[in-house]
Design a protein around this motif. Structure first.
Motif, PDB file in Angstrom:
ATOM      1  N   UNK A  27       0.801  -1.236   0.000  1.00 13.30           N
ATOM      2  CA  UNK A  27       0.000   0.000   0.000  1.00 13.30           C
ATOM      3  C   UNK A  27       0.829   1.281   0.000  1.00 13.30           C
ATOM      4  N   UNK A  28       2.111   1.161   0.248  1.00 14.03           N
ATOM      5  CA  UNK A  28       2.928   2.362   0.464  1.00 14.03           C
ATOM      6  C   UNK A  28       2.901   3.304  -0.730  1.00 14.03           C
ATOM      7  N   UNK A  29       3.149   2.772  -1.928  1.00 20.77           N
ATOM      8  CA  UNK A  29       3.205   3.622  -3.122  1.00 20.77           C
ATOM      9  C   UNK A  29       1.838   4.237  -3.423  1.00 20.77           C
ATOM     10  N   UNK A  30       0.787   3.421  -3.311  1.00 19.50           N
ATOM     11  CA  UNK A  30      -0.567   3.909  -3.605  1.00 19.50           C
ATOM     12  C   UNK A  30      -0.966   4.983  -2.588  1.00 19.50           C
ATOM     13  N   UNK A  34      -2.080   8.782  -3.361  1.00 23.36           N
ATOM     14  CA  UNK A  34      -3.424   9.184  -2.901  1.00 23.36           C
ATOM     15  C   UNK A  34      -3.339  10.473  -2.081  1.00 23.36           C
ATOM     16  N   UNK A  35      -2.369  10.552  -1.178  1.00 27.48           N
ATOM     17  CA  UNK A  35      -2.215  11.749  -0.344  1.00 27.48           C
ATOM     18  C   UNK A  35      -1.823  12.954  -1.189  1.00 27.48           C
ATOM     19  N   UNK A  36      -0.938  12.735  -2.147  1.00 25.70           N
ATOM     20  CA  UNK A  36      -0.530  13.839  -3.037  1.00 25.70           C
ATOM     21  C   UNK A  36      -1.721  14.392  -3.818  1.00 25.70           C
ATOM     22  N   UNK A 107      -1.083  10.721 -13.392  1.00 29.48           N
ATOM     23  CA  UNK A 107       0.252  10.751 -14.007  1.00 29.48           C
ATOM     24  C   UNK A 107       1.031  11.974 -13.529  1.00 29.48           C
ATOM     25  N   UNK A 108       0.358  13.118 -13.449  1.00 28.45           N
ATOM     26  CA  UNK A 108       1.016  14.346 -12.982  1.00 28.45           C
ATOM     27  C   UNK A 108       1.344  14.258 -11.495  1.00 28.45           C
ATOM     28  N   UNK A 109       0.476  13.591 -10.736  1.00 29.25           N
ATOM     29  CA  UNK A 109       0.643  13.559  -9.283  1.00 29.25           C
ATOM     30  C   UNK A 109       1.571  12.490  -8.754  1.00 29.25           C
ATOM     31  N   UNK A 110       1.854  11.464  -9.563  1.00 25.55           N
ATOM     32  CA  UNK A 110       2.621  10.335  -9.013  1.00 25.55           C
ATOM     33  C   UNK A 110       4.116  10.617  -8.932  1.00 25.55           C
ATOM     34  N   UNK A 111       4.592  11.621  -9.697  1.00 22.84           N
ATOM     35  CA  UNK A 111       6.022  11.933  -9.658  1.00 22.84           C
ATOM     36  C   UNK A 111       6.856  10.751 -10.098  1.00 22.84           C
ATOM     37  N   UNK A 112       7.795  10.344  -9.224  1.00 20.39           N
ATOM     38  CA  UNK A 112       8.678   9.218  -9.538  1.00 20.39           C
ATOM     39  C   UNK A 112       8.114   7.878  -9.049  1.00 20.39           C
ATOM     40  N   UNK A 113       6.931   7.891  -8.436  1.00 18.32           N
ATOM     41  CA  UNK A 113       6.368   6.659  -7.878  1.00 18.32           C
ATOM     42  C   UNK A 113       5.847   5.775  -9.009  1.00 18.32           C
TER      43      UNK A 113
END
Length: 434
Positions: A27-30, A34-36, A107-113
């Motif tokens: 769940x860490x990446x998701x 989600x918070x971003x 896509x814009x919000x995930x950054x490098x994740x």
């Protein structure tokens, strides 16, 4: 900067290759993305997990709440024909444009994740629903529960419909191990419903350990009925003289009772009247769950892809009117217990049309044929034999063959992977049939 896709199909093709693993539990990446994105819900959140019955339970909850006039977001997976089936707002499929907008935002919000296809699309649908500000949201777990992307949300009510052996590579090989994974969607102080009549002890223990309010079928809620109607009894609410759900099959009352238990738990926030429950159950619609198509020969579509579901399908076939011969159109993933599926249903099938599927991890038709032979299904013999096995390169070809051989009083059961059912639905759609 890479140019973003402009069509839904191009987006989905891109997402399939973005992450090194198709399934990457955790769940860490998701949660980070989600918070971003600032995804949050002020309305009741219902999460539905379980080995079988998840989709049916979600569909019944959605149908009843829509009949009661609520605005509802419903997320289910996988889809049969169109990705849009996964996201419904107020009963309507999300448009390509709405999904593309959300994909671009993720896509814009995930950054490098890095995100898997399922994680990325789940976040996109969550953001779509959050912006729509519905009165309730219903999310179906993709796989397991504890580490599934949907579990980044905190459920006000969490339902585990059933616990059986499936996805053993990820969830464990016993009901106790799998029950613990499914119970991961429960939350402290919140309603946790288990619709399995024999709940694994691990699920009960976990609910108690975290302080969830566990509702067990047979203890906290129940149903009773005759051939005409049925009644629901919960902790403090009864629903009498209910019509049977429009979804056919042996386990649908278990699913319906779990849905009504969830609505009972939420009755102060989402009150629902008796007639709205009746209408919702009668009008519920979910393709591919013991779906009997009109016309002759009788065609049944069922996404039964594990032994538990195959046993239910066999029971449902048993309860149908007499048919001289039953043809099976069957294809499955290699990681499924194909021998277990065959064992549950082989006595109900006379002619097997087994098929390859368009995925690398699918079992080949030849592999399935060998398992049928190993199970003692009589091998193919001369034309006109009472029992046959034939192999095909696609569900459409397998279905066309079954259709060409079946008499008008026979039946064809299309089952196994979602891709098997989808392939036949696609072929029928191409011919202008439903």
């Amino acid at each position: 900067m890479n140019k973003l896709p402009t069509t839904l199909s191009d987006w989905l093709a891109k997402l399939e290759t973005m992450h090194p693993k198709a399934i990457d539990m955790g769940l860490e990446r998701v949660a980070q993305v989600k918070d971003r994105l600032g995804i949050r819900f002020d309305c009741p959140v219902i999460i539905v997990g379980g080995t079988n019955g998840k989709g049916s339970t979600c569909a019944m909850l959605e149908s009843i709440l829509l009949q009661a006039g609520y605005r509802v977001g419903t997320y289910t997976s996988p889809h049969l024909l169109d990705f849009n089936e996964r996201a419904r707002l107020n009963g309507e499929l999300a448009s390509d444009e709405a999904l593309i907008e959300q994909f671009a935002a993720v896509e814009a919000g995930r950054g490098e994740v890095s995100l898997t296809y399922f994680e990325f699309t789940t976040l996109a649908v969550m953001r779509l629903f959050a912006q729509a500000r519905p009165d309730a949201v219903i999310f179906e777990v993709g796989l397991g529960g504890r580490l599934d992307a949907v579990n980044v949300l905190d459920a006000d009510v969490a339902i585990v419909t059933s616990v059986d052996i499936d996805h053993t590579d990820y969830l464990g090989s016993t009901r106790e191990e799998i029950g613990f994974e499914k119970a991961g969607i429960f939350r402290p102080g919140k309603t946790a419903i288990c619709g399995d009549p024999i709940p694994p002890q691990s699920l009960v223990d976990h609910a108690q350990a975290i302080g969830a309010d566990l509702w067990l079928f047979g203890r906290d809620y129940n149903y009773a009925g005759d051939k005409q109607q049925w009644n629901y009894g919960g902790r403090g609410q009864r629903r009498n003289s209910l019509g049977y759900p429009a979804l056919r099959g042996a386990n649908q009352l278990l699913n319906a009772a779990a849905a009504l238990a969830a609505l009972e738990a939420l009755r102060n926030r989402l009150p629902v009247g008796a007639q709205e429950v009746r209408n919702g159950l009668v009008m519920v619609d979910l393709p591919g769950r013991f779906q009997v198509l009109p016309g002759r020969p009788t065609v049944i579509l069922d996404v039964a892809h594990n032994p538990h579901a195959a046993a239910t399908l066999a029971q449902n076939l048993n309860h149908m009117a007499f048919h001289p011969y039953t043809y099976a159109v069957f294809g499955a993933m290699q990681d499924k217990d194909i021998s277990g599926i065959i064992a549950q249903i082989k006595d109900k099938i006379d002619h097997w049309c087994v098929t390859d599927l368009p995925l690398p991890r699918a079992a080949t038709a030849e592999q399935i044929r060998q398992k049928l032979l190993d199970a003692g299904v009589i091998p193919e013999a001369k034309a006109g034999a009472e029992r046959t096995i034939q192999t095909f390169s696609s569900p459409a070809a397998a279905y066309a063959n079954a259709l060409s051989r079946a008499g008008e009083n026979d039946r064809i059961a299309v089952f196994g992977s979602f891709l098997t059912v989808a392939g036949v639905m696609e072929a029928r759609r191409a011919e202008g049939l439903s």
